[in-house]
Scaffold this motif. Structure first.
Motif, PDB file in Angstrom:
ATOM      1  N   ILE A  14       7.907   9.393  -2.032  1.00  0.00           N
ATOM      2  CA  ILE A  14       7.203  10.215  -1.124  1.00  0.00           C
ATOM      3  C   ILE A  14       6.003   9.917  -1.053  1.00  0.00           C
ATOM      4  CG2 ILE A  14       6.601  12.346  -0.325  1.00  0.00           C
ATOM      5  CD1 ILE A  14       9.083  13.551  -1.900  1.00  0.00           C
ATOM      6  N   ILE A  15       5.142   9.701  -2.077  1.00  0.00           N
ATOM      7  CA  ILE A  15       3.845   9.354  -2.272  1.00  0.00           C
ATOM      8  C   ILE A  15       3.397   8.088  -1.750  1.00  0.00           C
ATOM      9  CG2 ILE A  15       1.918   8.973  -3.888  1.00  0.00           C
ATOM     10  CD1 ILE A  15       2.914  11.107  -5.563  1.00  0.00           C
ATOM     11  N   SER A  16       4.401   7.106  -2.168  1.00  0.00           N
ATOM     12  CA  SER A  16       3.970   5.660  -1.513  1.00  0.00           C
ATOM     13  C   SER A  16       4.240   5.749   0.013  1.00  0.00           C
ATOM     14  CB  SER A  16       4.858   4.904  -2.239  1.00  0.00           C
ATOM     15  OG  SER A  16       6.370   4.772  -1.787  1.00  0.00           O
ATOM     16  N   THR A  17       5.111   6.567   0.539  1.00  0.00           N
ATOM     17  CA  THR A  17       5.432   6.472   1.938  1.00  0.00           C
ATOM     18  C   THR A  17       4.164   7.008   2.781  1.00  0.00           C
ATOM     19  OG1 THR A  17       7.579   6.683   1.764  1.00  0.00           O
ATOM     20  CG2 THR A  17       6.789   7.188   3.759  1.00  0.00           C
ATOM     21  N   ILE A  18       3.617   8.160   2.037  1.00  0.00           N
ATOM     22  CA  ILE A  18       2.529   8.805   2.570  1.00  0.00           C
ATOM     23  C   ILE A  18       1.294   8.084   2.776  1.00  0.00           C
ATOM     24  CG2 ILE A  18       0.964  10.832   2.415  1.00  0.00           C
ATOM     25  CD1 ILE A  18       3.386  12.519   1.493  1.00  0.00           C
ATOM     26  N   LYS A  19       0.997   7.373   1.337  1.00  0.00           N
ATOM     27  CA  LYS A  19      -0.317   6.421   1.073  1.00  0.00           C
ATOM     28  C   LYS A  19      -0.026   5.217   1.896  1.00  0.00           C
ATOM     29  CE  LYS A  19      -2.207   3.855  -2.751  1.00  0.00           C
ATOM     30  NZ  LYS A  19      -2.195   3.321  -4.200  1.00  0.00           N
ATOM     31  N   LYS A  20       1.198   4.677   2.223  1.00  0.00           N
ATOM     32  CA  LYS A  20       1.053   3.554   2.975  1.00  0.00           C
ATOM     33  C   LYS A  20       0.748   3.959   4.522  1.00  0.00           C
ATOM     34  CE  LYS A  20       5.183   2.335   4.404  1.00  0.00           C
ATOM     35  NZ  LYS A  20       6.807   1.763   4.330  1.00  0.00           N
ATOM     36  N   ASN A  21       1.175   4.895   4.888  1.00  0.00           N
ATOM     37  CA  ASN A  21       0.614   5.495   6.277  1.00  0.00           C
ATOM     38  C   ASN A  21      -0.763   5.849   6.300  1.00  0.00           C
ATOM     39  OD1 ASN A  21       3.047   5.642   8.629  1.00  0.00           O
ATOM     40  ND2 ASN A  21       3.777   6.132   6.399  1.00  0.00           N
ATOM     41  N   PHE A  22      -1.147   6.686   5.260  1.00  0.00           N
ATOM     42  CA  PHE A  22      -2.718   6.877   5.417  1.00  0.00           C
ATOM     43  C   PHE A  22      -3.411   5.564   5.470  1.00  0.00           C
ATOM     44  CE2 PHE A  22      -2.369  10.793   2.288  1.00  0.00           C
ATOM     45  CZ  PHE A  22      -2.271  11.613   3.503  1.00  0.00           C
ATOM     46  N   GLU A  23      -3.316   4.406   4.748  1.00  0.00           N
ATOM     47  CA  GLU A  23      -3.795   3.211   4.674  1.00  0.00           C
ATOM     48  C   GLU A  23      -3.799   2.537   6.048  1.00  0.00           C
ATOM     49  OE1 GLU A  23      -3.058   1.293   1.263  1.00  0.00           O
ATOM     50  OE2 GLU A  23      -4.181   2.452  -0.051  1.00  0.00           O
ATOM     51  N   SER A  24      -2.574   2.848   6.656  1.00  0.00           N
ATOM     52  CA  SER A  24      -2.207   1.961   8.013  1.00  0.00           C
ATOM     53  C   SER A  24      -3.258   2.733   9.031  1.00  0.00           C
ATOM     54  CB  SER A  24      -0.908   2.062   8.524  1.00  0.00           C
ATOM     55  OG  SER A  24      -0.505   3.254   8.781  1.00  0.00           O
ATOM     56  N   TYR A  25      -3.612   4.045   8.678  1.00  0.00           N
ATOM     57  CA  TYR A  25      -4.539   4.704   9.535  1.00  0.00           C
ATOM     58  C   TYR A  25      -6.097   4.585   9.489  1.00  0.00           C
ATOM     59  CZ  TYR A  25      -0.930   6.851  12.584  1.00  0.00           C
ATOM     60  OH  TYR A  25       0.264   7.412  13.387  1.00  0.00           O
ATOM     61  N   GLY A  26      -6.199   3.902   8.497  1.00  0.00           N
ATOM     62  CA  GLY A  26      -7.728   3.442   8.196  1.00  0.00           C
ATOM     63  C   GLY A  26      -8.178   4.492   7.228  1.00  0.00           C
ATOM     64  N   PHE A  27      -7.376   5.181   6.257  1.00  0.00           N
ATOM     65  CA  PHE A  27      -8.007   6.176   5.386  1.00  0.00           C
ATOM     66  C   PHE A  27      -8.181   5.612   4.047  1.00  0.00           C
ATOM     67  CE2 PHE A  27      -6.080   8.767   8.645  1.00  0.00           C
ATOM     68  CZ  PHE A  27      -7.213   9.940   8.582  1.00  0.00           C
ATOM     69  N   GLN A  28      -9.384   5.989   3.481  1.00  0.00           N
ATOM     70  CA  GLN A  28      -9.530   5.199   2.188  1.00  0.00           C
ATOM     71  C   GLN A  28      -9.429   6.247   0.892  1.00  0.00           C
ATOM     72  OE1 GLN A  28     -13.469   3.795   3.676  1.00  0.00           O
ATOM     73  NE2 GLN A  28     -13.245   1.649   2.647  1.00  0.00           N
ATOM     74  N   PRO A  29      -8.993   5.742  -0.243  1.00  0.00           N
ATOM     75  CA  PRO A  29      -8.761   6.564  -1.364  1.00  0.00           C
ATOM     76  C   PRO A  29     -10.042   7.033  -2.283  1.00  0.00           C
ATOM     77  CG  PRO A  29      -8.124   4.420  -1.999  1.00  0.00           C
ATOM     78  CD  PRO A  29      -8.591   4.293  -0.578  1.00  0.00           C
ATOM     79  N   ILE A  30     -10.103   8.228  -2.444  1.00  0.00           N
ATOM     80  CA  ILE A  30     -10.975   8.716  -3.484  1.00  0.00           C
ATOM     81  C   ILE A  30     -10.436  10.053  -4.428  1.00  0.00           C
ATOM     82  CG2 ILE A  30     -12.978   8.793  -1.757  1.00  0.00           C
ATOM     83  CD1 ILE A  30     -13.060  11.869  -2.061  1.00  0.00           C
ATOM     84  N   GLU A  31     -11.053  10.070  -5.554  1.00  0.00           N
ATOM     85  CA  GLU A  31     -10.695  11.185  -6.348  1.00  0.00           C
ATOM     86  C   GLU A  31     -11.780  11.951  -7.108  1.00  0.00           C
ATOM     87  OE1 GLU A  31      -8.323   9.438  -9.940  1.00  0.00           O
ATOM     88  OE2 GLU A  31      -6.620   8.803  -8.553  1.00  0.00           O
ATOM     89  N   THR A  32     -11.490  13.080  -7.135  1.00  0.00           N
ATOM     90  CA  THR A  32     -12.578  14.097  -7.596  1.00  0.00           C
ATOM     91  C   THR A  32     -11.776  14.865  -9.004  1.00  0.00           C
ATOM     92  OG1 THR A  32     -11.549  16.021  -6.394  1.00  0.00           O
ATOM     93  CG2 THR A  32     -13.183  14.547  -5.412  1.00  0.00           C
ATOM     94  N   LEU A  56      10.384   9.293   6.248  1.00  0.00           N
ATOM     95  CA  LEU A  56      10.998   9.970   5.126  1.00  0.00           C
ATOM     96  C   LEU A  56      12.377  10.302   5.680  1.00  0.00           C
ATOM     97  CD1 LEU A  56       7.829  11.913   3.650  1.00  0.00           C
ATOM     98  CD2 LEU A  56       8.963   9.831   2.433  1.00  0.00           C
ATOM     99  N   ASN A  57      12.710  10.105   6.910  1.00  0.00           N
ATOM    100  CA  ASN A  57      13.931  10.587   7.299  1.00  0.00           C
ATOM    101  C   ASN A  57      13.999  11.951   7.444  1.00  0.00           C
ATOM    102  OD1 ASN A  57      16.194   9.947   8.703  1.00  0.00           O
ATOM    103  ND2 ASN A  57      17.667   9.932   6.902  1.00  0.00           N
ATOM    104  N   VAL A  58      12.847  13.073   7.507  1.00  0.00           N
ATOM    105  CA  VAL A  58      12.831  14.182   7.604  1.00  0.00           C
ATOM    106  C   VAL A  58      12.692  14.262   8.987  1.00  0.00           C
ATOM    107  CG1 VAL A  58      11.483  16.548   6.974  1.00  0.00           C
ATOM    108  CG2 VAL A  58      11.992  14.710   5.203  1.00  0.00           C
ATOM    109  N   LYS A  59      13.369  14.404   9.928  1.00  0.00           N
ATOM    110  CA  LYS A  59      13.536  14.537  11.363  1.00  0.00           C
ATOM    111  C   LYS A  59      13.271  15.926  11.977  1.00  0.00           C
ATOM    112  CE  LYS A  59      15.387   9.961  11.596  1.00  0.00           C
ATOM    113  NZ  LYS A  59      16.531   9.155  12.388  1.00  0.00           N
ATOM    114  N   GLU A  60      12.730  15.919  13.204  1.00  0.00           N
ATOM    115  CA  GLU A  60      12.628  17.347  13.902  1.00  0.00           C
ATOM    116  C   GLU A  60      11.866  18.252  13.160  1.00  0.00           C
ATOM    117  OE1 GLU A  60      16.428  18.601  15.292  1.00  0.00           O
ATOM    118  OE2 GLU A  60      16.789  16.741  16.513  1.00  0.00           O
ATOM    119  N   VAL A  61      10.924  17.802  12.421  1.00  0.00           N
ATOM    120  CA  VAL A  61       9.645  19.062  11.777  1.00  0.00           C
ATOM    121  C   VAL A  61       9.043  19.447  13.142  1.00  0.00           C
ATOM    122  CG1 VAL A  61       9.627  17.544   9.807  1.00  0.00           C
ATOM    123  CG2 VAL A  61       7.916  17.351  11.485  1.00  0.00           C
TER     124      VAL A  61
END
Length: 457
Positions: free
Chosen positions: A25-43, A174-179
């Protein structure tokens, strides 16, 4: 007899199979975040207490886990304060830090602290755990992960449009359709409070309204009365409880209800742009719905508000949410820095995917092939093959001990390993391998190259 160990309520241990699914799940979300131009940070996992307190409303503040000061934390507390038993005053003396409640307020602190190093608009994503002293129940934990994407430094509503598209992209993959992506606007809520004559009770009004799906119409009205909202004002809210139709019909109802509120009409204008623009580009599998009861009790939302509901076939609450916050960084001294962001609820998404049975079978396959161990010379021959397979990105391992075949078979079955390889004197002499598919029972003698072809099928 030693007491059986346990973990705190609202926390969990995760098995290798569960971690594999969470990482998927995390890798799918992360891949899409980066494809939309978002950069990672940590706090940090904990912040100064004054960074967090007062940012989530009264209900949120009560759910913040405070950390006791190191050492003798009562040394600065006088006897009178202890006798008074005033927990609020006492807390400020014995606790200076707290576990983060979410990722948004720490992000606002990060932006203010590092503003001279950032390029605005700044698009960040953050995937880390948060903690809330909530009552544990299905899908609600005291320790859980949030997966956030935010943009600060832009007031453009195109950001909201893209965040809706981002939700759609992730849940489709993620194949969670019709959210259902529910959307509202805080300005509309302010406008409603204005037209019913209760602007000074906006927070009480929105907190109660946000609970409509949990406590129903009667429960919401009862809570509003308890908060001091007049019966006549509640009567004016009646159209909200029968709010239905397609987007055009809902906007028509809103325009009629908020005709006398400039703030409310501004909210309608913003929502119209977002909804109509998303509609023009289309969504893959998600459904966009204008939900006027969506309030979200967090004080910092000022514009669009998002909440993602799981498919109707699944018994689960929201699996994502977010919104526009024009004033968040101002609490740390940085004015005119508008932001908007969304969050994915990893733990709830996991439960939804489990219930729907949509995890790919390959996610939990840690090992593709297991080489049985029949002795020292056989193990050397097998290990040479294992090393070569790993170079081919094939997950392979050698059973470490020379034990009965039955035990090695049980090991493979319990780990979900599909193929096993037998190497004896005959295989070594012919420079071949006997490979067996545990699921089908088929077995064949193959060369190394042929074995790769079988394993790559």
């Amino acid at each position: 007899m030693a007491q059986k160990p346990s973990i705190p309520k609202g926390t969990r241990d995760f098995s290798p199979a569960e971690i594999a699914k969470r990482n998927y799940i995390i890798s799918t979300i992360k891949k899409n975040f980066e494809s939309y131009g978002f950069q990672p940070i940590e706090t940090p996992s904990f912040e100064n207490l004054d960074t967090l307190m007062g940012k989530y409303g009264e209900e949120g503040d009560r759910l913040i886990f405070k950390i006791l000061n190191s050492g003798d934390y009562l040394s600065k507390v006088d006897d009178q304060l202890l006798q008074d038993k005033d927990s609020n005053k006492l807390t400020s003396k014995i606790s200076e830090k707290a576990l983060r409640y979410d990722l948004t307020v720490p992000f606002a602190r990060f932006v203010v602290q590092h503003q001279n190093e950032l390029e605005f608009p700044f698009k960040r994503y953050q995937i880390q755990p948060v903690w809330r002293a909530d009552r544990p129940q299905k899908g609600r934990f005291r320790e859980f992960y949030q997966c956030d994407a935010d943009v600060v430094g832009s007031t453009s509503l195109w950001q909201e449009v893209e965040l809706v598209q981002l939700y759609d992209a992730v849940f489709t993959q993620l194949n969670v359709k019709e959210v259902t992506i529910k959307i509202n606007n805080r300005k509309i809520l302010s406008g409603i409070a204005e037209v019913i004559g209760e602007s000074d009770k906006l927070i009480d009004f929105t907190v109660a309204l946000d609970k409509l799906d949990k406590i129903g119409e009667d429960g919401v009205k009862k809570e509003m009365l308890e908060k001091g909202i007049s019966p006549s004002a509640i009567e004016k809210l009646q159209p909200l409880f029968q709010f239905h139709g397609d987007l055009d019909e809902k906007f028509a109802q809103l325009n009629e209800l908020l005709a006398s509120s400039e703030e409310g009409k501004k909210g309608i204008e913003e929502l119209t742009f977002i909804c109509k623009t998303v509609e023009s580009f289309g969504l893959k599998t998600a459904i966009l719905d204008l939900d006027i009861t969506l309030a979200r009790g967090l004080n910092y939302y000022t514009g669009a508000i998002f909440e993602v509901a799981a498919p109707a076939t699944v018994s689960m609450g929201s699996i994502g949410g977010g919104g526009r916050y024009d004033d968040l960084t101002s609490i740390f001294g940085l004015k005119n820095m508008s932001g908007v962001g969304i969050s994915f609820g990893l733990d709830r998404i996991y439960l939804v995917m489990e219930e729907m049975g949509v995890f790919p079978e390959s996610v939990s396959n840690f090992t593709t092939v297991l080489f049985f161990n029949f002795g020292e010379s056989e193990a050397v021959y097998a290990m040479n093959a294992v090393l070569q397979l790993r170079k081919q990105q094939i997950k392979a391992e050698l059973y470490p001990d020379k034990v009965k075949m039955d035990k090695q078979f049980k090991y493979a079955e319990k780990k979900g390993i599909k193929y096993v390889v037998f190497v004896g004197s005959q295989e070594i002499e012919q420079q071949k391998y006997t490979i067996k598919n545990i699921q089908t029972g088929t077995q064949e003698l193959v060369s190394f190259d042929e074995m790769i072809k079988v394993l790559n099928q």
